[in-house]
Write an enzyme that holds these catalytic residues in place. Sequence first.
Site, PDB file in Angstrom:
ATOM      1  N   LEU A 155       0.834  -1.205   0.000  1.00  0.00           N
ATOM      2  CA  LEU A 155       0.000   0.000   0.000  1.00  0.00           C
ATOM      3  C   LEU A 155       0.862   1.246   0.000  1.00  0.00           C
ATOM      4  O   LEU A 155       1.773   1.373   0.814  1.00  0.00           O
ATOM      5  CB  LEU A 155      -0.881   0.021   1.254  1.00  0.00           C
ATOM      6  N   CYS A 265       9.013   3.795   4.440  1.00  0.00           N
ATOM      7  CA  CYS A 265       9.251   2.451   3.888  1.00  0.00           C
ATOM      8  C   CYS A 265      10.559   2.317   3.124  1.00  0.00           C
ATOM      9  O   CYS A 265      11.416   1.519   3.507  1.00  0.00           O
ATOM     10  CB  CYS A 265       8.082   2.063   3.002  1.00  0.00           C
TER      11      CYS A 265
END
Length: 445
Positions: A155, A265
């Site tokens: 995501l 991330c």
Amino acid sequence: MTIQIAVIGTGYVGLVSGTCFAELGHSVICIDNNPEKIAQLKLAQIPIYEPELAEMVNKNIQAGRLNFDTQLQKTVEKSQVLFIAVGTPTDPGTGQADLSYLKIAAREIAQFINDYKVIVVKSTVPVGTCHLVKTIIQQENPNAQFDIVSNPEFLREGLAVYDFMNPDRIIVGTETESAKAMMNQIYQVFDKRGIPILFTDLESSELIKYAANCFLATKIAFINEIANLCEKTNANIVEVSEGLGLDKRIGAVYLKPSPGFGGSCFPKDTLALAHAAREILSPLSIVESVILSNERHKAYMIEKILAACYGAVRGKTLTVLGVAFKANTDDVRESSALIIIEALQKQGANIIVYDPAAMENAAKVLSNVVFAKDVYQAMRGSDAVVIATEWPEFCDLNFDCMGDNATVVDLRNLYDPKAMYAQGIRYFSIGRKPVITSKKPLCVD
Ligand code: UGA
């Protein structure tokens, strides 16, 4: 078929995944040990900035498919599948993923396992972690009947709901047929839509997640280096990027130059994979270079801004538009804008910041910065504007309020250099020739 799902952790991944599982028709309880957060979530008040999420939370609460709770025992007991979605931040000392929250969650769940459960690790974890979780649960509760599954998420912040509901693929690492059957039922809707569900072993699934993020980070670091080369060779990165992306083997996405990749991330996962690989004497020289390249690129952005400001910023006022690490998020973690602001402050600049969503988070980490109410208040009278985030509202600005001889350093290539030339704006972007023009004679310091 409706599956009883529990999601442990209502951070970014847990909240989006839990809500979307409810949207798929499952019965979901999201668990968090923070009672205030749970009370707010019950009212569909969500603590993160994520388009479409609040509406979807509300809709599924109303439909009775989505619940929030702090009570782990009763939730574990009545759930068939438990998703662990707690954070795995970078350990500042080692660069490794910090698994302490995950281990705590595994221990807590273990004691309440009353019948067969599928325990799914959704957090991004180093290869071998699912086995570790399995061992912890077995040690904590030797009678527990369960299977362990790896099911990484892909995501993007700001597009998380869309990405969940429209996946390119679903990756599921399993060890048993029963766990596989359960995961198939959870994702049945996607299977019917022809979206590939790839079943692998646990380790491969864990590694796919890291490899995907590291590959995308590599594309960005690569295009940023090519952009810098364009500047030295009079080539144009927009054309180079388009020409590259038209090759189906390369693909057009993740080829936009930027002030360097950031967020929670790519920086974390490149570091963690490089570290893990080094530890087992199988170094990933490409990933190591990507980390280095991204750091160098951020340093080059600072040089670029200084050069645009005639070599010095001491005593000047600079406006930074965008502190979020990308558009459509309020997240400033590892945002290049923060590094740039701090470096410019060290060089003596006064900084004004405007961001449509991320100023509250930026205020927690920046000091001596003026936060403007709107974009024009931020730019008025400023010596130079630096565009650091590609928010749509920064794409069509009128720079007249900066007066004659406005300087714009666009680190997202949002503007057409020719149009900037026509307006008499000194315009610097990435991988394209700078526009050196002025309505009045240049006043060089
Ligand atoms: C990333 C991945 O894209 C998701 O698939 C993954 O699930 C997620 O990490 C995660 O591991 O949880 P995210 O960090 O939200 O998602 O952001 P991206 O949209 O991928 O952007 C990351 C960084 O790359 C940003 O700083 C962005 O500005 C930069 N970027 C992206 C570029 O510089 N150029 C591009 O062409 C694309």
